[in-house]
Design an enzyme around this catalytic site. Structure first.
Site, PDB file in Angstrom:
ATOM      1  N   MET A  27       0.833  -1.169   0.145  1.00  0.00           N
ATOM      2  CA  MET A  27       0.079   0.002   0.076  1.00  0.00           C
ATOM      3  C   MET A  27       0.943   1.327  -0.067  1.00  0.00           C
ATOM      4  O   MET A  27       0.417   2.407   0.371  1.00  0.00           O
ATOM      5  CB  MET A  27      -0.940   0.078   1.207  1.00  0.00           C
ATOM      6  CG  MET A  27      -1.898  -1.285   1.318  1.00  0.00           C
ATOM      7  SD  MET A  27      -3.394  -0.872   2.261  1.00  0.00           S
ATOM      8  CE  MET A  27      -2.716  -0.653   3.621  1.00  0.00           C
ATOM      9  N   LEU A  30       6.550   3.150   1.493  1.00  0.00           N
ATOM     10  CA  LEU A  30       7.555   1.869   1.618  1.00  0.00           C
ATOM     11  C   LEU A  30       8.697   2.175   2.586  1.00  0.00           C
ATOM     12  O   LEU A  30       9.366   3.111   2.809  1.00  0.00           O
ATOM     13  CB  LEU A  30       8.370   1.610   0.321  1.00  0.00           C
ATOM     14  CG  LEU A  30       7.042   1.374  -0.922  1.00  0.00           C
ATOM     15  CD1 LEU A  30       7.853   0.990  -2.334  1.00  0.00           C
ATOM     16  CD2 LEU A  30       6.023   0.143  -0.477  1.00  0.00           C
ATOM     17  N   HIS A  34       9.061  -3.496   3.474  1.00  0.00           N
ATOM     18  CA  HIS A  34       8.789  -3.590   2.273  1.00  0.00           C
ATOM     19  C   HIS A  34       9.954  -4.044   1.342  1.00  0.00           C
ATOM     20  O   HIS A  34       9.986  -4.980   0.314  1.00  0.00           O
ATOM     21  CB  HIS A  34       8.035  -2.588   1.614  1.00  0.00           C
ATOM     22  CG  HIS A  34       6.973  -2.100   2.312  1.00  0.00           C
ATOM     23  ND1 HIS A  34       6.897  -1.048   3.111  1.00  0.00           N
ATOM     24  CD2 HIS A  34       5.667  -2.444   2.155  1.00  0.00           C
ATOM     25  CE1 HIS A  34       5.661  -0.761   3.418  1.00  0.00           C
ATOM     26  NE2 HIS A  34       4.871  -1.796   2.923  1.00  0.00           N
ATOM     27  N   LYS A 146       4.739  -9.823   9.743  1.00  0.00           N
ATOM     28  CA  LYS A 146       4.418  -8.765  10.697  1.00  0.00           C
ATOM     29  C   LYS A 146       2.875  -8.787  10.842  1.00  0.00           C
ATOM     30  O   LYS A 146       2.270  -8.832  11.694  1.00  0.00           O
ATOM     31  CB  LYS A 146       4.878  -7.290  10.480  1.00  0.00           C
ATOM     32  CG  LYS A 146       4.317  -6.498  11.784  1.00  0.00           C
ATOM     33  CD  LYS A 146       4.523  -4.891  11.289  1.00  0.00           C
ATOM     34  CE  LYS A 146       3.240  -4.155  11.932  1.00  0.00           C
ATOM     35  NZ  LYS A 146       2.304  -3.945  11.139  1.00  0.00           N
ATOM     36  N   ASP A 147       2.178  -8.854   9.646  1.00  0.00           N
ATOM     37  CA  ASP A 147       0.949  -9.055   9.445  1.00  0.00           C
ATOM     38  C   ASP A 147       0.450 -10.517   9.454  1.00  0.00           C
ATOM     39  O   ASP A 147       0.302 -11.181   8.311  1.00  0.00           O
ATOM     40  CB  ASP A 147       0.176  -8.146   8.358  1.00  0.00           C
ATOM     41  CG  ASP A 147       0.494  -6.834   8.174  1.00  0.00           C
ATOM     42  OD1 ASP A 147       0.103  -6.118   9.202  1.00  0.00           O
ATOM     43  OD2 ASP A 147       1.131  -6.246   7.189  1.00  0.00           O
ATOM     44  N   SER A 183       4.204   1.279   8.139  1.00  0.00           N
ATOM     45  CA  SER A 183       3.780   2.607   7.610  1.00  0.00           C
ATOM     46  C   SER A 183       3.257   3.499   8.723  1.00  0.00           C
ATOM     47  O   SER A 183       3.293   4.711   8.891  1.00  0.00           O
ATOM     48  CB  SER A 183       3.030   2.576   6.489  1.00  0.00           C
ATOM     49  OG  SER A 183       3.688   1.667   5.674  1.00  0.00           O
TER      50      SER A 183
HETATM   51  O1  PAF Z   1      -0.219  -5.739   3.579  1.00  0.00           O
HETATM   52  C1  PAF Z   1      -0.548  -4.688   2.940  1.00  0.00           C
HETATM   53  O2  PAF Z   1       0.071  -3.984   2.473  1.00  0.00           O
HETATM   54  C2  PAF Z   1      -1.927  -4.771   2.393  1.00  0.00           C
HETATM   55  O3  PAF Z   1      -3.036  -5.447   3.207  1.00  0.00           O
HETATM   56  C3  PAF Z   1      -1.958  -5.761   1.017  1.00  0.00           C
HETATM   57  C4  PAF Z   1      -1.667  -7.191   1.108  1.00  0.00           C
HETATM   58  C5  PAF Z   1      -1.162  -5.094   0.093  1.00  0.00           C
HETATM   59  C6  PAF Z   1      -3.432  -5.660   0.373  1.00  0.00           C
HETATM   60  O4  PAF Z   1      -3.990  -4.430   0.286  1.00  0.00           O
END
Ligand code: PAF
Length: 280
Positions: A27, A30, A34, A146-147, A183
């Site tokens: 998203m 960065l 990322h 992290k997610d 972010s």
């Molecule tokens: O983790 C992210 O930045 C977002 O959830 C993703 C995977 C790009 C989907 O929008």
């Protein structure tokens, strides 16, 4: 590096691209987290593609969609430096044109933790990631640990819908004091920034209790709560959960044969931070 704004052009570019193609969905805004994904994708693939799209459907009505950090010019410079071949930067109505009405609804893996705290969040994530996979048809796609629940949701969707993408999960990148890069860290005031490493300290305390032999999940969680409750700038702990790292199902007794994740979401003022550690 080619920057593409339409689905049709991105599909055509990916169809013609040399394979394997690795996709790094982002998203934007960065950071080194990322870039660890793009570096791995660059090393693994002949073509490296990234997307920058602040996906409106994964934000709830009272969430930070409007103020989510955006830094497109800088992001493009970074992606170019990292050797990206293709960047997909669609406007919202390219991804969700008038009349768009088909959704991916993840099941139990998306019910707890972030799914409970942010209704509809994973439906938005799964739908946009499915669209990105369909547009780019990558052999590999890269996501950050992290997610952690997001990774589990994407892995399950990829498996259940036979999308055939190899999902690569990269370790969480942290500041020297342990704060996971995000972010959203940009929202923290200097005082909150100083307090924020308590989130990782809490997870480490829980992990430490587990390493010393504690197998009652409630006691493992308690070790994390003890640290978080002592930090005065922590306004709320949405959860500390011990879950099966694959299904995201909560466990009561920590078993040695399962890969487990301890995950937390913590609010400092209006900033919500999530983090996790994997036990194994
Ligand atoms: O983790 C992210 O930045 C977002 O959830 C993703 C995977 C790009 C989907 O929008």
């Amino acid at each position: 590096m080619r920057v593409v704004e339409t689905c049709a052009e991105m599909m055509a570019a990916c169809r013609q691209a040399a394979r394997p193609l690795g996709l790094v969905p982002t998203m934007g805004a960065l950071h080194e987290g990322h870039l660890s994904l793009t570096r791995q994708a660059r090393a693994d693939n002949v073509t490296m593609a990234a997307s920058i799209f602040v996906n409106p459907t994964q934000f709830g009505p009272n969430e930070d969609f409007a103020r989510y950090p955006r830094s497109l010019e800088r992001d493009l410079e970074l992606l170019e430096t990292e050797g990206t071949d293709l960047v997909f930067v669609p406007p919202p109505d390219e991804v969700y044109p008038e009349g768009f009405d088909t959704w991916i609804e993840p099941g139990a893996v998306a019910e707890g933790m972030e799914g409970a705290a942010r209704p509809g969040h994973f439906r938005g994530v799964a739908t946009v990631v499915a669209k990105l996979f369909t547009i780019t048809r990558p052999e590999l796609a890269y996501f950050g640990q992290k997610d952690g629940q997001q990774v589990a949701v994407i892995r399950k969707m990829n498996h259940d819908l036979n999308l055939g993408v190899e999902i690569v999960t990269m370790p969480t990148i942290r500041e020297p004091d342990g704060l996971a890069l995000s972010s959203r860290n940009a929202y923290l005031t200097p005082e909150q920034r100083e307090a924020a490493p308590a989130v990782y300290r809490a997870l480490c305390a829980a992990e430490d209790v587990w390493r010393r032999g504690e197998r009652d999940a409630a006691r493992v969680q308690r070790a994390a709560y003890n640290i978080l409750e002592r930090e005065t700038l922590v306004d709320a702990v949405d959860y500390v959960s011990v879950v099966d790292a694959d299904s995201m199902r909560p466990v009561e007794t920590v078993q040695n044969d399962l890969e487990l994740m301890i995950a937390t979401a913590v609010r400092l003022g209006s900033v919500r931070l999530i983090d996790n550690v994997v036990l194994g």
